[in-house]
Write an enzyme that holds these catalytic residues in place. Sequence first.
Site, PDB file in Angstrom:
ATOM      1  N   GLU A   1      32.984 -35.638 -26.681  1.00  0.00           N
ATOM      2  CA  GLU A   1      33.201 -34.456 -25.836  1.00  0.00           C
ATOM      3  C   GLU A   1      33.281 -33.376 -26.821  1.00  0.00           C
ATOM      4  O   GLU A   1      34.427 -33.584 -27.202  1.00  0.00           O
ATOM      5  CB  GLU A   1      33.707 -34.678 -24.452  1.00  0.00           C
ATOM      6  CG  GLU A   1      33.177 -34.574 -23.459  1.00  0.00           C
ATOM      7  CD  GLU A   1      34.213 -34.488 -22.556  1.00  0.00           C
ATOM      8  OE1 GLU A   1      34.510 -33.835 -21.855  1.00  0.00           O
ATOM      9  OE2 GLU A   1      34.418 -35.869 -21.290  1.00  0.00           O
TER      10      GLU A   1
ATOM     11  N   HIS B   1      40.360 -39.683 -15.968  1.00  0.00           N
ATOM     12  CA  HIS B   1      41.589 -39.874 -15.360  1.00  0.00           C
ATOM     13  C   HIS B   1      41.547 -40.364 -14.564  1.00  0.00           C
ATOM     14  O   HIS B   1      43.120 -41.086 -14.032  1.00  0.00           O
ATOM     15  CB  HIS B   1      41.944 -38.706 -14.653  1.00  0.00           C
ATOM     16  CG  HIS B   1      43.727 -38.278 -14.593  1.00  0.00           C
ATOM     17  ND1 HIS B   1      44.184 -38.589 -13.420  1.00  0.00           N
ATOM     18  CD2 HIS B   1      44.644 -37.617 -14.718  1.00  0.00           C
ATOM     19  CE1 HIS B   1      44.990 -38.014 -13.101  1.00  0.00           C
ATOM     20  NE2 HIS B   1      45.267 -37.329 -13.967  1.00  0.00           N
TER      21      HIS B   1
ATOM     22  N   ARG C   1      44.920 -31.449 -28.465  1.00  0.00           N
ATOM     23  CA  ARG C   1      46.313 -31.439 -27.263  1.00  0.00           C
ATOM     24  C   ARG C   1      46.374 -32.952 -26.983  1.00  0.00           C
ATOM     25  O   ARG C   1      47.342 -33.395 -26.458  1.00  0.00           O
ATOM     26  CB  ARG C   1      46.311 -31.365 -25.881  1.00  0.00           C
ATOM     27  CG  ARG C   1      45.531 -30.856 -25.382  1.00  0.00           C
ATOM     28  CD  ARG C   1      45.350 -30.399 -23.817  1.00  0.00           C
ATOM     29  NE  ARG C   1      44.813 -28.791 -24.046  1.00  0.00           N
ATOM     30  CZ  ARG C   1      44.160 -28.404 -23.020  1.00  0.00           C
ATOM     31  NH1 ARG C   1      44.523 -28.953 -22.022  1.00  0.00           N
ATOM     32  NH2 ARG C   1      44.099 -27.364 -23.036  1.00  0.00           N
ATOM     33  N   HIS C   2      45.787 -33.768 -27.202  1.00  0.00           N
ATOM     34  CA  HIS C   2      45.034 -35.480 -26.389  1.00  0.00           C
ATOM     35  C   HIS C   2      44.366 -35.952 -28.078  1.00  0.00           C
ATOM     36  O   HIS C   2      45.167 -36.297 -29.150  1.00  0.00           O
ATOM     37  CB  HIS C   2      44.431 -35.518 -25.558  1.00  0.00           C
ATOM     38  CG  HIS C   2      43.682 -34.608 -24.952  1.00  0.00           C
ATOM     39  ND1 HIS C   2      42.324 -34.550 -25.771  1.00  0.00           N
ATOM     40  CD2 HIS C   2      43.517 -34.120 -23.903  1.00  0.00           C
ATOM     41  CE1 HIS C   2      41.715 -34.278 -24.562  1.00  0.00           C
ATOM     42  NE2 HIS C   2      42.791 -33.738 -23.588  1.00  0.00           N
TER      43      HIS C   2
ATOM     44  N   HIS D   1      43.454 -39.409 -21.841  1.00  0.00           N
ATOM     45  CA  HIS D   1      44.744 -39.473 -21.415  1.00  0.00           C
ATOM     46  C   HIS D   1      45.490 -40.569 -21.808  1.00  0.00           C
ATOM     47  O   HIS D   1      46.759 -40.923 -21.515  1.00  0.00           O
ATOM     48  CB  HIS D   1      44.467 -39.008 -19.599  1.00  0.00           C
ATOM     49  CG  HIS D   1      44.222 -37.976 -19.489  1.00  0.00           C
ATOM     50  ND1 HIS D   1      44.582 -36.696 -19.408  1.00  0.00           N
ATOM     51  CD2 HIS D   1      42.970 -37.588 -18.412  1.00  0.00           C
ATOM     52  CE1 HIS D   1      43.663 -35.504 -18.997  1.00  0.00           C
ATOM     53  NE2 HIS D   1      42.827 -36.494 -18.338  1.00  0.00           N
TER      54      HIS D   1
ATOM     55  N   ASN E   1      36.514 -41.988 -20.065  1.00  0.00           N
ATOM     56  CA  ASN E   1      37.400 -41.424 -20.852  1.00  0.00           C
ATOM     57  C   ASN E   1      38.934 -41.671 -21.089  1.00  0.00           C
ATOM     58  O   ASN E   1      39.386 -42.169 -19.868  1.00  0.00           O
ATOM     59  CB  ASN E   1      37.086 -40.011 -20.233  1.00  0.00           C
ATOM     60  CG  ASN E   1      38.016 -38.484 -21.129  1.00  0.00           C
ATOM     61  OD1 ASN E   1      38.944 -38.974 -21.402  1.00  0.00           O
ATOM     62  ND2 ASN E   1      37.117 -37.666 -21.009  1.00  0.00           N
TER      63      ASN E   1
ATOM     64  N   HIS F   1      33.239 -35.514 -13.252  1.00  0.00           N
ATOM     65  CA  HIS F   1      34.478 -35.357 -13.146  1.00  0.00           C
ATOM     66  C   HIS F   1      35.066 -35.127 -12.329  1.00  0.00           C
ATOM     67  O   HIS F   1      34.509 -35.277 -10.607  1.00  0.00           O
ATOM     68  CB  HIS F   1      34.522 -33.904 -13.659  1.00  0.00           C
ATOM     69  CG  HIS F   1      35.155 -33.092 -14.453  1.00  0.00           C
ATOM     70  ND1 HIS F   1      36.378 -32.562 -13.077  1.00  0.00           N
ATOM     71  CD2 HIS F   1      36.067 -32.537 -15.576  1.00  0.00           C
ATOM     72  CE1 HIS F   1      37.318 -31.865 -14.313  1.00  0.00           C
ATOM     73  NE2 HIS F   1      37.061 -32.032 -15.193  1.00  0.00           N
ATOM     74  N   ALA F   2      36.392 -35.539 -11.930  1.00  0.00           N
ATOM     75  CA  ALA F   2      37.261 -36.178 -10.836  1.00  0.00           C
ATOM     76  C   ALA F   2      36.457 -37.111 -10.372  1.00  0.00           C
ATOM     77  O   ALA F   2      37.729 -36.565  -9.005  1.00  0.00           O
ATOM     78  CB  ALA F   2      36.940 -34.665 -10.006  1.00  0.00           C
TER      79      ALA F   2
ATOM     80  N   HIS G   1      37.591 -36.646 -26.064  1.00  0.00           N
ATOM     81  CA  HIS G   1      36.735 -34.640 -26.046  1.00  0.00           C
ATOM     82  C   HIS G   1      38.392 -34.458 -27.853  1.00  0.00           C
ATOM     83  O   HIS G   1      39.527 -34.422 -27.114  1.00  0.00           O
ATOM     84  CB  HIS G   1      37.705 -34.017 -24.369  1.00  0.00           C
ATOM     85  CG  HIS G   1      37.131 -33.074 -24.859  1.00  0.00           C
ATOM     86  ND1 HIS G   1      37.236 -31.855 -23.616  1.00  0.00           N
ATOM     87  CD2 HIS G   1      36.606 -31.916 -25.822  1.00  0.00           C
ATOM     88  CE1 HIS G   1      37.354 -30.386 -23.828  1.00  0.00           C
ATOM     89  NE2 HIS G   1      36.873 -30.475 -25.474  1.00  0.00           N
TER      90      HIS G   1
ATOM     91  N   GLU H   1      24.654 -33.355 -17.697  1.00  0.00           N
ATOM     92  CA  GLU H   1      26.066 -34.268 -16.764  1.00  0.00           C
ATOM     93  C   GLU H   1      26.096 -33.099 -15.873  1.00  0.00           C
ATOM     94  O   GLU H   1      26.191 -32.192 -16.395  1.00  0.00           O
ATOM     95  CB  GLU H   1      27.371 -34.399 -17.681  1.00  0.00           C
ATOM     96  CG  GLU H   1      28.148 -35.241 -17.039  1.00  0.00           C
ATOM     97  CD  GLU H   1      29.809 -35.331 -18.192  1.00  0.00           C
ATOM     98  OE1 GLU H   1      29.461 -35.559 -19.218  1.00  0.00           O
ATOM     99  OE2 GLU H   1      30.260 -35.730 -17.177  1.00  0.00           O
TER     100      GLU H   1
ATOM    101  N   ARG I   1      55.247 -37.528 -26.834  1.00  0.00           N
ATOM    102  CA  ARG I   1      56.262 -38.434 -27.211  1.00  0.00           C
ATOM    103  C   ARG I   1      55.990 -38.085 -28.694  1.00  0.00           C
ATOM    104  O   ARG I   1      56.704 -38.074 -30.175  1.00  0.00           O
ATOM    105  CB  ARG I   1      56.622 -39.351 -27.118  1.00  0.00           C
ATOM    106  CG  ARG I   1      57.776 -40.011 -25.747  1.00  0.00           C
ATOM    107  CD  ARG I   1      59.064 -39.054 -25.794  1.00  0.00           C
ATOM    108  NE  ARG I   1      59.189 -39.255 -25.338  1.00  0.00           N
ATOM    109  CZ  ARG I   1      60.515 -39.629 -23.854  1.00  0.00           C
ATOM    110  NH1 ARG I   1      60.884 -40.909 -25.366  1.00  0.00           N
ATOM    111  NH2 ARG I   1      61.227 -39.772 -23.854  1.00  0.00           N
TER     112      ARG I   1
ATOM    113  N   ARG J   1      39.221 -31.067 -28.878  1.00  0.00           N
ATOM    114  CA  ARG J   1      39.486 -29.915 -28.578  1.00  0.00           C
ATOM    115  C   ARG J   1      40.385 -28.924 -29.608  1.00  0.00           C
ATOM    116  O   ARG J   1      40.921 -30.015 -30.543  1.00  0.00           O
ATOM    117  CB  ARG J   1      40.784 -29.897 -27.377  1.00  0.00           C
ATOM    118  CG  ARG J   1      40.675 -30.220 -25.703  1.00  0.00           C
ATOM    119  CD  ARG J   1      41.239 -30.058 -24.925  1.00  0.00           C
ATOM    120  NE  ARG J   1      40.694 -30.245 -23.320  1.00  0.00           N
ATOM    121  CZ  ARG J   1      40.606 -29.291 -22.725  1.00  0.00           C
ATOM    122  NH1 ARG J   1      40.262 -28.033 -23.358  1.00  0.00           N
ATOM    123  NH2 ARG J   1      39.429 -28.860 -21.842  1.00  0.00           N
TER     124      ARG J   1
ATOM    125  N   THR K   1      38.160 -29.504 -18.252  1.00  0.00           N
ATOM    126  CA  THR K   1      37.356 -28.251 -18.136  1.00  0.00           C
ATOM    127  C   THR K   1      36.856 -28.440 -16.544  1.00  0.00           C
ATOM    128  O   THR K   1      36.936 -29.353 -15.872  1.00  0.00           O
ATOM    129  CB  THR K   1      35.938 -29.323 -18.267  1.00  0.00           C
ATOM    130  OG1 THR K   1      36.229 -30.570 -19.837  1.00  0.00           O
ATOM    131  CG2 THR K   1      35.006 -28.771 -18.518  1.00  0.00           C
TER     132      THR K   1
END
Length: 249
Positions: free
Chosen positions: A70, A221, A49-50, A10, A7, A198-199, A43, A151, A18, A45, A101
């Site tokens: 996603e 991440h 946002r990213h 990030h 993923n 996730h995580a 993802h 998942e 910026r 969204r 998420t």
Amino acid sequence: MIRLGVNIDHVATLRQARRTYEPDPVAAALEAQLGGADCITVHLREDRRHIVDRDVELLRQTVTVKLNLEMAATDEMVDIACRLKPEMATLVPEGRHEITTEGGLDVAGQEARLKEVVARLKDAGVYVSLFIDADLRQVEATRRVGAQAGEIHTGPYAHAFHAHGRDIASPNAQAELAKVGAGGAALVDLGLRFNAGHALTYANVQPIAALPGLSELHIGHSIVSRAVFVGLREAVREMKALMREAAAR
Ligand code: PXP
């Protein structure tokens, strides 16, 4: 053979800090593929946002492994997915105020709507996975709405692992690991593909990667964090080596 979906949201988070052009997630996808990524995940969204629309358009044209979008089960996202036709779509719950998420999709609580969304995506040739908690009710509902994969949310396992001394033998980590394993086994029993994510980190990935029946891990991440120091290609290579070693045991 166990597969790794990377993923790259990030990378885009850093760019958006910026509102500039770098680092470019499209370049990141290429690096991740050179490191051995079997799938690239982004993802898109609602608030962009990213990842932004331009990223998904370009990734659709340039990614040579599987592209996994996603997305929330909204009309806007379903329209985008049906037009761009990523190889896979993973439906996730989405909250405006969440940092990431937060929980699995409540499939059992919105079966009629999800059945319709899954059918539209499948008609467009998109393979559909649902991000769910390790809960038998949700696994069974995932099958009923027609998804091809689930998942299983590994956040509670990762939290237990890190909160109890990063000790995989701790009863809490073991209990959460067993839940992920049971959820995965239930998916496989119902003829669905068992993915998880996730995580997950370099420290906690191996017990999950060793679960029977697991097809694919989705990790973001931790890989992007390590990439700051060693580069994305190497960060992906290291994660994949850990996964393969655990799966081979
Ligand atoms: N799987 C799903 C469904 C997610 O929403 C995310 C986060 O975007 C991930 C996997 C990756 O999580 P992490 O960035 O914590 O590795």
